[in-house]
Design a protein around this motif. Sequence first.
Motif, mmCIF file in Angstrom:
data_model
loop_
_atom_site.group_PDB
_atom_site.id
_atom_site.type_symbol
_atom_site.label_atom_id
_atom_site.label_comp_id
_atom_site.label_asym_id
_atom_site.label_seq_id
_atom_site.Cartn_x
_atom_site.Cartn_y
_atom_site.Cartn_z
ATOM 1 N N ILE A 1 -2.221 6.632 2.734
ATOM 2 C CA ILE A 1 -2.452 5.200 2.895
ATOM 3 C C ILE A 1 -3.883 4.939 3.349
ATOM 4 O O ILE A 1 -4.548 4.001 2.886
ATOM 5 C CB ILE A 1 -1.446 4.587 3.894
ATOM 6 N N SER A 2 -4.390 5.763 4.249
ATOM 7 C CA SER A 2 -5.765 5.566 4.749
ATOM 8 C C SER A 2 -6.788 5.743 3.625
ATOM 9 O O SER A 2 -7.767 4.992 3.539
ATOM 10 C CB SER A 2 -6.061 6.537 5.888
ATOM 11 N N LYS A 3 -6.551 6.731 2.751
ATOM 12 C CA LYS A 3 -7.474 6.948 1.632
ATOM 13 C C LYS A 3 -7.427 5.765 0.664
ATOM 14 O O LYS A 3 -8.473 5.285 0.205
ATOM 15 C CB LYS A 3 -7.116 8.234 0.903
ATOM 16 N N MET A 4 -6.206 5.271 0.381
ATOM 17 C CA MET A 4 -6.064 4.142 -0.538
ATOM 18 C C MET A 4 -6.735 2.894 0.031
ATOM 19 O O MET A 4 -7.372 2.129 -0.699
ATOM 20 C CB MET A 4 -4.580 3.857 -0.809
ATOM 21 N N LEU B 1 0.838 -1.206 0.000
ATOM 22 C CA LEU B 1 0.000 0.000 0.000
ATOM 23 C C LEU B 1 0.868 1.249 0.000
ATOM 24 O O LEU B 1 0.608 2.218 -0.725
ATOM 25 C CB LEU B 1 -0.908 0.012 1.235
ATOM 26 N N LYS B 2 1.900 1.227 0.813
ATOM 27 C CA LYS B 2 2.778 2.398 0.942
ATOM 28 C C LYS B 2 3.476 2.701 -0.379
ATOM 29 O O LYS B 2 3.568 3.852 -0.811
ATOM 30 C CB LYS B 2 3.824 2.132 2.030
ATOM 31 N N GLU B 3 3.935 1.624 -1.065
ATOM 32 C CA GLU B 3 4.609 1.803 -2.356
ATOM 33 C C GLU B 3 3.644 2.337 -3.414
ATOM 34 O O GLU B 3 4.015 3.170 -4.247
ATOM 35 C CB GLU B 3 5.214 0.479 -2.826
ATOM 36 N N LEU B 4 2.408 1.854 -3.375
ATOM 37 C CA LEU B 4 1.421 2.317 -4.350
ATOM 38 C C LEU B 4 1.070 3.789 -4.117
ATOM 39 O O LEU B 4 0.945 4.560 -5.071
ATOM 40 C CB LEU B 4 0.146 1.458 -4.259
ATOM 41 N N CYS B 5 0.952 4.158 -2.869
ATOM 42 C CA CYS B 5 0.530 5.525 -2.547
ATOM 43 C C CYS B 5 1.611 6.557 -2.846
ATOM 44 O O CYS B 5 1.305 7.651 -3.346
ATOM 45 C CB CYS B 5 0.149 5.628 -1.067
#
Length: 419
Positions: free
Chosen positions: A31-34, A21-25
């Motif tokens: 991260i919370s929104k994703m 998630l962190k890499e995508l964001c």
Amino acid sequence: MEILSTGEKIKRSRIYKGITLKELCGDKISISKMSCIENGKIKADEESLRYIAKKLQVDYSYLVRDVYDQIKYNVQEIKESTYSFEKLENIINYNLEYACKYGFNDLALKLTHILFELYMDNDKVENIQLLISKYYDLYQSTQRNEDIIIYYNDMATFFMKTAEYHEAISYFARIREIYENNYIEDRLSYIYACFYEGICYKNINIIEKAYECLKKVLEFVNIFSDKAKGDFYHEFAILNILLHKIEAERYLKKAFEYKKNDLKELAKFKGKNGEMYFQAQEVNKAMKEIKDAIEIYPREDKKGCGEFLIECIKTLYNNRQYEEAFKYTDEALDLAINIDEIKLIEKGYYFKGMIHQKKGEFIQAEMYMNLSTDFLFRFANSEERYKRYNEMAELYYNLGELKESVKYFTLAINIEKKL
């Protein structure tokens, strides 16, 4: 046709590619929104989706098509598909489940209509009966005349197919009312509703009402195909015959123009005319039409010809034209035996036996009725057996063989208890 929400597509693609998630964001999305996007709690904006698509190396058009759009796209795919019945049924039900789950009633209604038509086309009456309750609930969720007309037409068509003509009439009448009370440009459903409502009235012998319905169609006949024009003019002519209207001949001639180039259609056309003239007590015209019909039907179509001859014999027999009916029983039997069609063989023997009875020739009748019964019991249901036992009991009573008569009456009574 797998259905996934935008969030599910993102999550699946991210995990498949081994991206956290962190890499995508990165520094673009929190991260919370994703996490909320992936779990369907919020909807991603266009800028975020384009960023995610680029990061995951997937098509933006794939991501942006959410559940509603996927089902909508699938509906069109289903309409154009050529899958087997079983596969198509599974695909429709899969999409219908998702449409109902997400509350997309408009799509659920479309899918239910498609499923209904699939069952109708494949004579799945029990499936339709199970579907009707769900279809009714979805129909109540719409205010669109187009959807309501489709629902009414489906119900009317089903009830017409199951010979529940009063129910069918009520739905066809509702379609007419919608068109007559609202301006709807496409009149095709209205015209067919008038036509089939009339046919239903004819089938329950309310001829005046049938005539009124079909008369409404007259001004719209030009929109029909040539075959449909021929069928309409023939049905309208039949009503004119039954009502003893002088216009009957005119509409028969119109129908004839569309039937004359197909000998099978022409023979069936004349055969039906004969049946209707008998009903109208015009015996001479009836006899001429039946004779012409039998002469016209192509003999190379052995099965079709055999079936047609039996229908004509039945019409003549039911109208007490026993000598004329008897003339054709041998040809019908020869055709049936030649193609080894046991149901036709049974009918051939049956009518020979019954006509001999009407002529008082009970010895000959016994022979043919026994032959007929031997064939009948290879495929007969309980009601057919019950009817035949009664016929055999009556035959043996007329022969004075009371013991045999009682035997068959007893067999009939035993079946009657189970019916």
